[in-house]
Write a protein that holds these residues in place. Structure first.
Motif, short mmCIF file in Angstrom:
data_model
loop_
_atom_site.label_atom_id
_atom_site.label_comp_id
_atom_site.label_asym_id
_atom_site.label_seq_id
_atom_site.Cartn_x
_atom_site.Cartn_y
_atom_site.Cartn_z
N THR A 44 27.73 30.47 -23.78
CA THR A 44 28.83 30.91 -23.21
C THR A 44 28.08 31.98 -21.44
O THR A 44 28.14 31.04 -20.66
CB THR A 44 30.01 31.91 -23.77
N PHE A 45 27.59 32.59 -21.85
CA PHE A 45 26.52 32.77 -20.47
C PHE A 45 26.04 32.30 -20.13
O PHE A 45 25.95 32.45 -18.62
CB PHE A 45 25.35 34.10 -21.73
N SER A 46 25.19 31.45 -20.42
CA SER A 46 24.55 29.40 -20.20
C SER A 46 25.41 29.69 -19.19
O SER A 46 25.17 29.38 -17.98
CB SER A 46 23.67 29.17 -20.60
N ASP A 47 26.22 29.14 -19.34
CA ASP A 47 27.57 27.98 -18.83
C ASP A 47 27.57 29.00 -17.59
O ASP A 47 27.97 28.00 -16.94
CB ASP A 47 28.45 27.55 -20.06
N LEU A 48 28.63 30.26 -18.19
CA LEU A 48 28.54 31.09 -16.71
C LEU A 48 27.71 30.85 -15.95
O LEU A 48 27.68 31.18 -14.44
CB LEU A 48 28.82 32.35 -17.61
N LYS A 49 26.34 31.55 -15.79
CA LYS A 49 25.60 31.42 -15.68
C LYS A 49 25.51 30.14 -14.22
O LYS A 49 24.81 29.92 -13.15
CB LYS A 49 24.08 31.46 -15.44
N ILE A 106 17.93 26.88 -15.42
CA ILE A 106 18.92 25.75 -14.39
C ILE A 106 17.87 24.54 -13.30
O ILE A 106 17.24 24.97 -12.98
CB ILE A 106 20.21 25.95 -12.98
N SER A 107 18.20 23.46 -13.43
CA SER A 107 17.89 22.75 -13.01
C SER A 107 18.03 21.41 -12.33
O SER A 107 19.80 21.66 -12.21
CB SER A 107 16.58 21.37 -13.91
N ILE A 108 17.76 21.28 -10.80
CA ILE A 108 18.73 19.89 -9.57
C ILE A 108 18.03 19.15 -10.10
O ILE A 108 16.88 18.60 -9.79
CB ILE A 108 18.55 20.78 -8.70
N GLU A 109 19.37 17.96 -9.88
CA GLU A 109 18.82 16.61 -9.73
C GLU A 109 19.41 15.97 -8.26
O GLU A 109 20.90 16.14 -8.55
CB GLU A 109 19.25 15.55 -10.65
N ILE A 123 28.98 15.94 7.22
CA ILE A 123 27.13 16.20 5.78
C ILE A 123 26.93 15.32 6.00
O ILE A 123 27.85 13.88 5.28
CB ILE A 123 28.17 16.80 5.40
N ASP A 124 25.53 15.10 5.64
CA ASP A 124 25.28 13.49 4.74
C ASP A 124 25.90 13.24 3.63
O ASP A 124 26.04 14.31 2.85
CB ASP A 124 23.59 13.39 4.19
N LYS A 125 26.35 12.33 3.20
CA LYS A 125 26.67 11.87 1.76
C LYS A 125 25.93 12.57 0.73
O LYS A 125 24.73 11.44 0.55
CB LYS A 125 27.31 10.81 1.69
N VAL A 126 25.95 13.41 -0.43
CA VAL A 126 25.08 13.53 -1.17
C VAL A 126 26.09 13.88 -2.44
O VAL A 126 26.65 14.42 -2.44
CB VAL A 126 23.87 13.90 -1.07
N THR A 127 25.43 13.85 -3.65
CA THR A 127 25.29 14.87 -4.85
C THR A 127 24.41 15.40 -5.44
O THR A 127 23.35 14.57 -5.52
CB THR A 127 25.65 13.47 -6.07
N ILE A 128 24.25 16.71 -5.60
CA ILE A 128 24.07 17.14 -6.45
C ILE A 128 24.07 18.06 -7.77
O ILE A 128 25.07 18.50 -7.71
CB ILE A 128 23.43 18.53 -5.77
N LYS A 129 23.20 17.17 -8.60
CA LYS A 129 23.74 17.66 -10.49
C LYS A 129 22.94 19.07 -10.46
O LYS A 129 21.83 19.34 -10.59
CB LYS A 129 23.51 16.50 -11.15
N LEU A 130 23.43 19.72 -11.13
CA LEU A 130 23.26 20.93 -11.70
C LEU A 130 23.48 20.73 -12.90
O LEU A 130 24.08 20.08 -14.06
CB LEU A 130 23.88 22.24 -11.14
N LEU A 131 22.19 21.14 -13.40
CA LEU A 131 21.70 21.31 -15.06
C LEU A 131 21.52 23.04 -16.06
O LEU A 131 20.57 23.15 -15.42
CB LEU A 131 20.71 20.67 -16.26
N ASN A 132 22.22 22.83 -17.37
CA ASN A 132 21.62 23.66 -17.80
C ASN A 132 20.80 23.85 -18.83
O ASN A 132 20.81 22.36 -19.17
CB ASN A 132 22.49 25.65 -17.80
N HIS A 133 20.48 25.05 -19.86
CA HIS A 133 19.23 24.84 -21.33
C HIS A 133 20.51 23.29 -22.48
O HIS A 133 20.08 22.72 -22.79
CB HIS A 133 18.81 25.86 -21.47
N ASN A 134 21.72 23.78 -21.24
CA ASN A 134 22.42 23.31 -22.65
C ASN A 134 23.06 21.82 -22.32
O ASN A 134 23.84 21.53 -22.94
CB ASN A 134 23.82 24.21 -22.67
N GLU A 135 22.54 21.44 -21.61
CA GLU A 135 22.64 20.19 -21.46
C GLU A 135 24.58 20.17 -20.47
O GLU A 135 24.65 19.18 -20.35
CB GLU A 135 22.25 19.24 -22.42
#
Length: 155
Positions: A44-49, A106-109, A123-135
């Motif tokens: 839960t803490f990781s998801d909140l971050k 957190i990783s960014i794709e 704005i340039d059309k873009v999708t930025i995906k943010l991932l944590n350790h819990n996927e």
């Protein structure tokens, strides 16, 4: 006589206290409950971050859009996943306006390493995906011509 009555009352066995076994049982139950719940708290803490970071990045991107309009110049948001940082700078300038660190968990794709914010509000059309350790993932998408940045958590 009053002293005898007091002593008699104390000696009748009406003392209420816990035995060592009862206290030990309570400590064991609390330990088991904590052992079961701690992994859920970490997740839960990781998801909140992740949610907090996504909100901060969204706010920063909306700020860059507004600043581009007010300053009348193209502003670039650059993302460096390896160095775990992102920053903004005016297109023709060498100096960065702001630099922020990406939290280590957190990783960014993103398909683009740079996002351009134009003075007309687009704005340039873009999708930025943010991932944590819990996927768990959260996506930020820009709306291109209409401007603005939206958060989308996969359903």
């Amino acid at each position: 006589m009053e002293a005898k009555a007091t002593m008699t009352t104390l000696g009748t066995g009406n003392n209420r206290s816990f035995t060592f076994i009862e206290l030990l049982l309570v400590v064991v139950l609390i330990g088991v409950a904590a052992g079961v719940s701690i992994p859920y708290f970490r997740k839960t803490f990781s998801d909140l971050k992740l949610q907090s970071f996504a909100g901060d990045l969204q706010t920063f991107m909306n700020y860059l859009r507004e600043r581009s309009i007010v300053d009348g110049q193209i502003i670039i948001l650059a993302i460096d996943s390896e160095k775990k940082e992102y920053w903004a700078q005016a297109k023709d300038a060498q100096d960065r306006l702001k630099t922020y660190r990406i939290p280590p968990e957190i990783s960014i794709e993103s398909s683009q390493k740079e996002v351009f914010f134009y003075p007309d509000g687009t704005i340039d059309k873009v999708t930025i995906k943010l991932l944590n350790h819990n996927e768990r993932a959260i996506s930020l998408t820009t709306e291109g011509v209409f401007g603005g940045v939206k958060l989308q958590a996969p359903g």
